[in-house]
Design a protein around this motif. Structure first.
Motif, mmCIF file in Angstrom:
data_model
loop_
_atom_site.group_PDB
_atom_site.id
_atom_site.type_symbol
_atom_site.label_atom_id
_atom_site.label_comp_id
_atom_site.label_asym_id
_atom_site.label_seq_id
_atom_site.Cartn_x
_atom_site.Cartn_y
_atom_site.Cartn_z
ATOM 1 N N LEU A 1 -15.893 -27.602 -3.344
ATOM 2 C CA LEU A 1 -16.053 -27.863 -1.913
ATOM 3 C C LEU A 1 -17.304 -28.699 -1.668
ATOM 4 O O LEU A 1 -18.348 -28.438 -2.238
ATOM 5 C CB LEU A 1 -16.182 -26.542 -1.141
ATOM 6 C CG LEU A 1 -14.964 -25.633 -1.177
ATOM 7 C CD1 LEU A 1 -15.257 -24.335 -0.444
ATOM 8 C CD2 LEU A 1 -13.767 -26.314 -0.557
ATOM 9 N N ARG A 2 -17.154 -29.687 -0.784
ATOM 10 C CA ARG A 2 -18.289 -30.545 -0.433
ATOM 11 C C ARG A 2 -18.186 -30.942 1.028
ATOM 12 O O ARG A 2 -17.104 -30.900 1.617
ATOM 13 C CB ARG A 2 -18.283 -31.807 -1.299
ATOM 14 C CG ARG A 2 -19.233 -31.740 -2.490
ATOM 15 C CD ARG A 2 -19.126 -32.966 -3.346
ATOM 16 N NE ARG A 2 -17.854 -32.955 -4.068
ATOM 17 C CZ ARG A 2 -17.658 -32.264 -5.190
ATOM 18 N NH1 ARG A 2 -18.632 -31.565 -5.709
ATOM 19 N NH2 ARG A 2 -16.488 -32.270 -5.789
ATOM 20 N N ARG B 1 -15.888 -29.559 4.413
ATOM 21 C CA ARG B 1 -15.097 -28.437 3.900
ATOM 22 C C ARG B 1 -16.013 -27.312 3.434
ATOM 23 O O ARG B 1 -15.676 -26.139 3.539
ATOM 24 C CB ARG B 1 -14.212 -28.888 2.740
ATOM 25 C CG ARG B 1 -12.997 -29.674 3.199
ATOM 26 C CD ARG B 1 -12.182 -30.099 1.994
ATOM 27 N NE ARG B 1 -11.414 -29.006 1.430
ATOM 28 C CZ ARG B 1 -10.979 -28.970 0.162
ATOM 29 N NH1 ARG B 1 -11.275 -29.959 -0.647
ATOM 30 N NH2 ARG B 1 -10.261 -27.966 -0.264
ATOM 31 N N GLY C 1 -15.734 -23.844 5.103
ATOM 32 C CA GLY C 1 -15.192 -22.868 4.169
ATOM 33 C C GLY C 1 -16.196 -21.826 3.708
ATOM 34 O O GLY C 1 -15.823 -20.702 3.408
ATOM 35 N N ILE C 2 -17.457 -22.194 3.630
ATOM 36 C CA ILE C 2 -18.461 -21.273 3.093
ATOM 37 C C ILE C 2 -19.545 -20.954 4.126
ATOM 38 O O ILE C 2 -19.766 -19.796 4.476
ATOM 39 C CB ILE C 2 -19.132 -21.856 1.831
ATOM 40 C CG1 ILE C 2 -18.092 -22.150 0.747
ATOM 41 C CG2 ILE C 2 -20.210 -20.924 1.301
ATOM 42 C CD1 ILE C 2 -17.480 -20.942 0.101
ATOM 43 N N PRO D 1 -18.411 -19.019 7.779
ATOM 44 C CA PRO D 1 -18.118 -17.592 7.653
ATOM 45 C C PRO D 1 -19.282 -16.792 7.077
ATOM 46 O O PRO D 1 -19.526 -15.666 7.503
ATOM 47 C CB PRO D 1 -16.901 -17.535 6.735
ATOM 48 C CG PRO D 1 -16.695 -18.891 6.210
ATOM 49 C CD PRO D 1 -17.445 -19.849 7.044
ATOM 50 N N ALA D 2 -20.032 -17.360 6.132
ATOM 51 C CA ALA D 2 -21.133 -16.609 5.530
ATOM 52 C C ALA D 2 -22.241 -16.376 6.547
ATOM 53 O O ALA D 2 -22.932 -15.370 6.503
ATOM 54 C CB ALA D 2 -21.681 -17.345 4.317
#
Lengths: 266, 301
Positions: free
Chosen positions: B201-202, B205, B209-210, B213-214
């Motif tokens: 992932l970059r 995204r 993606g990270i 939510p984190a």
């Protein structure tokens, strides 16, 4: 493009070549050399252990193989192509339990990286169920990570990495934060999993016992800055059908390599 | 018997006597009987925060009603029953729902726009160092500035009307949400970041993606703070320049009632403000929290 490496340790081409790799990292005050001109190869199907005292740069070396750090000297090549950045062909299992995505269930933690890389939903789910089964977590497939114990989380992380069918599986002291009993069990399970599925593994540890139990070949690194001081075959010394003496002898040999002065004193 | 004076004194060292090993059978679980016992229902009910909060509300209501009756001065402090009557009359006549609708519509527009801008700014801030500095400088400058203080300027630029109100709401939402989101992004653990990178992932995204939510616990608390700021700002703005919305909102309703010396109406307006606040906090945000951070085990560190 990703395919599992079946037990094919019969010489042949090296899968990963580490040639004269010097790694440095920067703190706000200084530039520290972590490893100095390290060389080693790994062949398909091997379980290579990077072993050394803390501060010898073994974790840094693994991060360089994963693509997080660029070597200042030398090269790291995977199937002949230089490594430039992290990617799903070198899935990594970290030491920390928080490597799982807390907002996804076990199933979706395993399928997510596959979905990110164009595996179809059906195929991802099929592979996830299979690999979760193989780490004995089928009963927890729809649980969230925070409900799992540390050992279970590490198993999910291993399952997630395996499901991607990487060229190489990288493990950075994955069992170090576990209690001793769970750790021993996980070490045995990892070798059993390797026997059942077959994959190529680079495993970092500072425990001699763990190295001999888990590895098929151990690269012994000297203290800071890390240099290769030996490569030793330890295959099948730790399994159930090994004589304890071979195991003890290998441990002692590695111990003497790591702590030369203590060896002379004995 | 140990003398009271001697208690806590370390006994002198003697080499230990060797004691016998033993093994013993443990009682099987089936013979122990019940291992888990449910708590009595009184304790279980008292464990519900809804029940406890309800009790607090009832106590407050009783205090209010008795104080109002004792004071017996409806012009300065109407009783709870008078307030509820006028609340009910104005809800039934459609005045309060209409005013509330006006307020909420403007509020949601401003809130949404503020969040959008905050998302844009923080996404930029995680990708380049220059944007990080830009964000932290802007937040440091504008976050302490009361939105109401910008209202005269907004009226000058956008005239009397909805755009001015939206401008001040965006101002009050943007910095709080951006600050929290950015802090949340920065606190995402390095392991999780590296895990995301090994998935390949970059860029955007990776953020969706990270990072999002984190950092969701921090983002959610930013959204809550932003909501409270927006709600306060809007009601205050309507109170001051109420009629600027063309068709008045809830703040204007309170202002009107004061002019008519209908104090119970003022209280009814205030209660409406509180009810909306409680609803958004207690129902909407609680639900979001239950479905996300609580379920993921990410609340409270």
């Amino acid at each position: 493009m990703l395919q599992p490496n079946v037990n094919d340790s019969s010489g042949g081409e090296a899968l990963l070549q580490v040639n004269g790799v010097t790694l440095q990292y920067r703190t706000p005050e200084r530039r520290v050399t972590a490893t100095y001109r390290v060389d080693f190869d790994i062949h398909p199907g091997e379980r290579l252990v990077l072993l050394g005292p803390s501060g010898c740069g073994k974790s840094t070396l693994l991060k360089a193989i994963a693509g997080f750090i660029r070597p200042v000297e030398g090269s790291i090549r995977l199937s002949g192509a230089p490594i430039t950045r992290p990617g799903p062909d070198r899935m990594m299992v970290f030491q920390e339990f928080d490597q799982l995505l807390p907002w996804k269930t076990v199933r979706h933690n395993v399928t997510y990286p596959m979905r990110c890389n164009g595996v179809s939903a059906e195929e991802a789910n099929r592979r996830a169920e299979q690999v979760i089964e193989s780490v004995n977590l089928s009963g927890f497939i729809d649980s969230y990570p925070h409900t799992l114990s540390g050992g279970m989380k590490q198993r999910v992380a291993i399952a997630r990495a395996m499901a991607m069918r990487p060229y190489i599986l990288l493990m950075d002291e994955p069992f170090a934060a576990l209690d001793a009993l769970t750790r021993r069990k996980m070490q045995e399970e990892l070798v059993a999993l390797w026997e059942a599925v077959g994959f190529t593994l680079i495993f970092v540890t500072h425990s001699i016992e763990e190295a001999v139990l888990v590895g098929s070949r151990v690269v012994v690194l000297s203290p800071h800055p890390g240099q290769v001081c030996a490569e030793i075959n330890v295959d099948h010394l730790g399994g159930p059908n090994s004589s304890g003496e071979d195991f003890q002898a290998a441990c002692r040999r590695i111990h003497d390599l790591l702590f030369p002065s203590a060896g002379e004193a004995q | 018997m140990i003398d009271a004076k001697q208690a806590g004194v370390r006994p002198p060292f003697v080499s230990p006597v060797k004691r016998q090993d033993f093994t013993r059978k443990v009682v099987p679980v089936s013979e122990i009987g019940t291992i888990e016992v449910p708590l009595p229902w009184t304790q279980r009910i008292w464990n519900s925060s809804l029940v406890r909060r309800g009790v607090i509300l009832v106590i407050l209501a009783i205090v209010w009603e008795s104080y109002g009756r004792w004071l017996d001065n409806p012009l300065s402090f109407p009783t709870l029953s008078e307030t509820l009557t006028s609340l009910w009359t104005d809800i039934a006549s459609g005045t309060i729902p209409e005013r509330l609708q006006v307020t909420l519509r403007i509020l949601l527009m401003g809130y949404g726009l503020g969040i959008l801008l905050a998302a844009l700014l923080t996404t930029l801030a995680v990708s380049t160092r220059f944007a990080t500095d830009l964000l932290s400088t802007l937040t440091a400058m504008f976050n302490p500035m009361p939105a109401i203080a910008l209202l005269p300027l907004a009226l000058l630029w956008f005239g009397l009307g909805v755009p001015s109100l939206i401008f001040v709401i965006v101002h009050s939402v943007l910095w709080a949400v951006a600050l929290n989101t950015h802090a949340g992004f920065l606190s995402v653990s390095n392991t999780l970041r590296m895990a995301g990178q090994t998935f390949g992932l970059r860029g955007l995204r990776f953020v969706t993606g990270i990072l999002i939510p984190a950092a969701f616990p921090a983002i959610l608390s930013g959204l809550k703070i932003g909501w409270a700021f927006a709600w306060r700002t809007l009601v205050a703005a309507e109170l001051v320049f109420g009629v600027s919305a063309g068709q008045g909102g809830l703040g204007w309703y309170i202002f009107e009632k004061r002019n008519l010396l209908e104090t119970s109406g003022v209280f009814a307006g205030l209660i409406t403000v509180m009810i909306v606040g409680l609803f958004v906090e207690g129902v909407i945000f609680q639900t979001i929290e239950r479905l996300t951070v609580r379920r993921w085990g990410m609340h409270g560190g």
